[in-house]
Design a protein around this motif. Structure first.
Motif, PDB file in Angstrom:
ATOM      1  N   ILE A   8      32.089  94.713  16.456  1.00  0.00           N
ATOM      2  CA  ILE A   8      32.752  94.075  17.588  1.00  0.00           C
ATOM      3  C   ILE A   8      31.687  93.668  18.601  1.00  0.00           C
ATOM      4  CG2 ILE A   8      34.376  94.391  19.507  1.00  0.00           C
ATOM      5  CD1 ILE A   8      35.709  96.608  17.818  1.00  0.00           C
ATOM      6  N   GLY A   9      31.776  92.438  19.108  1.00  0.00           N
ATOM      7  CA  GLY A   9      30.908  91.974  20.184  1.00  0.00           C
ATOM      8  C   GLY A   9      31.744  91.612  21.393  1.00  0.00           C
ATOM      9  N   ILE A  10      31.315  92.028  22.575  1.00  0.00           N
ATOM     10  CA  ILE A  10      32.026  91.722  23.812  1.00  0.00           C
ATOM     11  C   ILE A  10      31.006  91.261  24.846  1.00  0.00           C
ATOM     12  CG2 ILE A  10      33.400  92.661  25.712  1.00  0.00           C
ATOM     13  CD1 ILE A  10      34.667  94.611  23.785  1.00  0.00           C
ATOM     14  N   ASP A  11      31.304  90.154  25.503  1.00  0.00           N
ATOM     15  CA  ASP A  11      30.424  89.580  26.528  1.00  0.00           C
ATOM     16  C   ASP A  11      31.234  89.429  27.816  1.00  0.00           C
ATOM     17  OD1 ASP A  11      28.491  88.251  27.979  1.00  0.00           O
ATOM     18  OD2 ASP A  11      28.702  86.359  26.902  1.00  0.00           O
ATOM     19  N   MET A  70      29.840  98.623  17.973  1.00  0.00           N
ATOM     20  CA  MET A  70      30.258  97.692  19.009  1.00  0.00           C
ATOM     21  C   MET A  70      29.086  97.425  19.951  1.00  0.00           C
ATOM     22  SD  MET A  70      33.053  98.237  22.060  1.00  0.00           S
ATOM     23  CE  MET A  70      34.402  98.355  20.894  1.00  0.00           C
ATOM     24  N   GLY A  71      28.958  96.174  20.368  1.00  0.00           N
ATOM     25  CA  GLY A  71      27.959  95.802  21.363  1.00  0.00           C
ATOM     26  C   GLY A  71      28.657  95.188  22.560  1.00  0.00           C
ATOM     27  N   VAL A  72      28.214  95.566  23.754  1.00  0.00           N
ATOM     28  CA  VAL A  72      28.803  95.046  24.980  1.00  0.00           C
ATOM     29  C   VAL A  72      27.700  94.462  25.846  1.00  0.00           C
ATOM     30  CG1 VAL A  72      30.172  95.560  27.029  1.00  0.00           C
ATOM     31  CG2 VAL A  72      30.611  96.807  24.902  1.00  0.00           C
ATOM     32  N   ALA A  73      27.832  93.184  26.187  1.00  0.00           N
ATOM     33  CA  ALA A  73      26.943  92.521  27.138  1.00  0.00           C
ATOM     34  C   ALA A  73      27.695  92.352  28.446  1.00  0.00           C
ATOM     35  CB  ALA A  73      26.510  91.161  26.599  1.00  0.00           C
ATOM     36  N   THR A  74      27.008  92.551  29.553  1.00  0.00           N
ATOM     37  CA  THR A  74      27.679  92.446  30.844  1.00  0.00           C
ATOM     38  C   THR A  74      26.738  91.888  31.898  1.00  0.00           C
ATOM     39  OG1 THR A  74      28.806  93.690  32.607  1.00  0.00           O
ATOM     40  CG2 THR A  74      27.113  94.861  31.381  1.00  0.00           C
ATOM     41  N   ALA A 300      26.410  82.703  22.774  1.00  0.00           N
ATOM     42  CA  ALA A 300      25.114  83.368  22.625  1.00  0.00           C
ATOM     43  C   ALA A 300      25.185  84.838  23.016  1.00  0.00           C
ATOM     44  CB  ALA A 300      24.050  82.645  23.448  1.00  0.00           C
ATOM     45  N   GLY A 301      25.818  85.146  24.147  1.00  0.00           N
ATOM     46  CA  GLY A 301      25.920  86.533  24.592  1.00  0.00           C
ATOM     47  C   GLY A 301      26.722  87.380  23.638  1.00  0.00           C
ATOM     48  N   LEU A 302      27.795  86.813  23.100  1.00  0.00           N
ATOM     49  CA  LEU A 302      28.615  87.507  22.114  1.00  0.00           C
ATOM     50  C   LEU A 302      27.805  87.800  20.850  1.00  0.00           C
ATOM     51  CD1 LEU A 302      31.214  88.528  20.822  1.00  0.00           C
ATOM     52  CD2 LEU A 302      31.950  86.153  20.544  1.00  0.00           C
ATOM     53  N   ALA A 303      27.023  86.801  20.404  1.00  0.00           N
ATOM     54  CA  ALA A 303      26.186  87.008  19.221  1.00  0.00           C
ATOM     55  C   ALA A 303      25.151  88.095  19.468  1.00  0.00           C
ATOM     56  CB  ALA A 303      25.499  85.699  18.828  1.00  0.00           C
ATOM     57  N   GLY A 304      24.541  88.082  20.662  1.00  0.00           N
ATOM     58  CA  GLY A 304      23.555  89.104  20.983  1.00  0.00           C
ATOM     59  C   GLY A 304      24.164  90.494  21.039  1.00  0.00           C
ATOM     60  N   ALA A 305      25.358  90.601  21.612  1.00  0.00           N
ATOM     61  CA  ALA A 305      26.046  91.893  21.646  1.00  0.00           C
ATOM     62  C   ALA A 305      26.327  92.385  20.237  1.00  0.00           C
ATOM     63  CB  ALA A 305      27.344  91.768  22.436  1.00  0.00           C
TER      64      ALA A 305
END
Length: 317
Positions: A8-11, A70-74, A300-305
């Motif tokens: 799961i990716g979350i931005d 899961m990765g979360v970018a904020t 991009a942020g979602l992919a990075g997360a």
């Protein structure tokens, strides 16, 4: 049902939360946009994140997929090692100090990685975007409501700095005593190179909402149509962007700079102006430096997360 491993990716942005399920090759299998509604406060935002994570867990189960992490970018300054928000502006009220990684791991039972949104943007572009073919250390810069970025080292990972706060390039001071910044300083690059700064400069030149509708896209349409004042504003904006880039080139000696943000959709009409200004400003020993348009857009942020989630998942095994 096709069995596969996914994450799961979350931005989290000030306006919207972009989220999705991503496979190991970076394919986005499911995506969603959710209003952040940050003004409702920390607990409301955490509730949205929990709801998204649990919805994706159910979806993955229904599809026969195995969730690995899961990765979360904020937005905000993220202490990735401690998994908490070190500092966030009023765009995300109450977000400062939140132990987000621990909260999400407790809620989901998944290994969770946390990153600043600018670092996540750079990780995404390095993984499956414009940075995929680049060699050596390179910079990623985002020009949006604010200005931020990340230095991708020769090992292909971001340089995080002491607390994970490296990449606050928007707060390099390029004009002593210049435009006040919401960080408390004056003359920050962000106050001259962000989209918000561009629209302020247009208004100062006499192009108000009646002419631009408050839209950078409309301002560029005027410039493309030969509107002299609009062209002058865009040219001056390109110079401001180039000043910050020149400082970073002289400091970091990158092989290339990947530039993202909605404004980069203007393509070479803007990039050629920035390139010309950079070429005039940098010392010959540092030339040439490629300026490359980011490839992943708002994903991009979602992919990075998601990439960080894969790393978190592999460490947990």
């Amino acid at each position: 049902m096709m069995k596969r491993d996914v994450v799961i990716g979350i931005d989290i942005g000030g306006t919207n939360i972009k989220s999705g399920i991503v496979d190991v090759e970076g394919n986005l299998l499911h995506t969603d946009h959710t209003p952040t509604e940050a003004e409702s406060g920390r607990d409301s935002l955490l509730g949205k994140l929990y709801e998204l994570a649990n919805r994706y867990k159910k979806l993955a189960s229904a599809e026969g997929w195995t969730l690995r992490g899961m990765g979360v970018a904020t937005a905000g300054y993220v202490n990735a090692a401690e998994g908490r928000i070190g500092y966030a502006t009023s765009n995300l009220p109450g977000w400062t100090g939140v132990p987000l990684r621990d909260n999400m791991e407790r809620e989901t039972g998944l290994p969770v990685a946390l990153a600043n949104d600018a670092h996540a943007f750079a990780i995404g572009e390095a993984w499956i975007g414009a940075g995929r073919e680049l060699t050596g250390g390179f910079l990623c810069i985002t020009l949006g409501t604010g200005v931020g970025g990340s230095w991708i080292t020769e090992r292909g990972v971001p340089f995080y700095g002491r607390d994970g706060y490296a990449g606050g390039y928007g707060h390099i001071v390029i004009r002593h005593g210049g435009q006040p910044c919401n960080c408390g300083l004056s003359g920050c690059w962000e106050q001259y190179a962000s989209v918000r700064a561009l629209m302020r400069q247009a208004a100062e030149a006499g192009l108000g909402e009646a002419e631009t509708g408050g839209s950078a896209k409309k301002l560029f349409e005027l410039a493309r149509g030969g509107h002299r004042t609009a062209l002058d504003v865009i040219d001056r904006y390109a110079e401001h962007v180039a000043v910050g880039l020149t400082n970073l080139i002289h400091t970091l000696n990158p092989s290339a700079i990947v530039i993202g943000g909605a404004i980069t959709a203007q393509g070479d009409f803007l990039f050629d102006r920035i390139r010309a200004c950079v070429d005039r400003q940098i010392m010959p020993a540092y030339a040439p430096v490629r300026l490359v348009q980011a490839a992943l857009g708002e994903q991009a942020g979602l992919a990075g997360a998601a990439k960080l989630a894969w790393l978190a998942g592999s460490r947990a095994e």
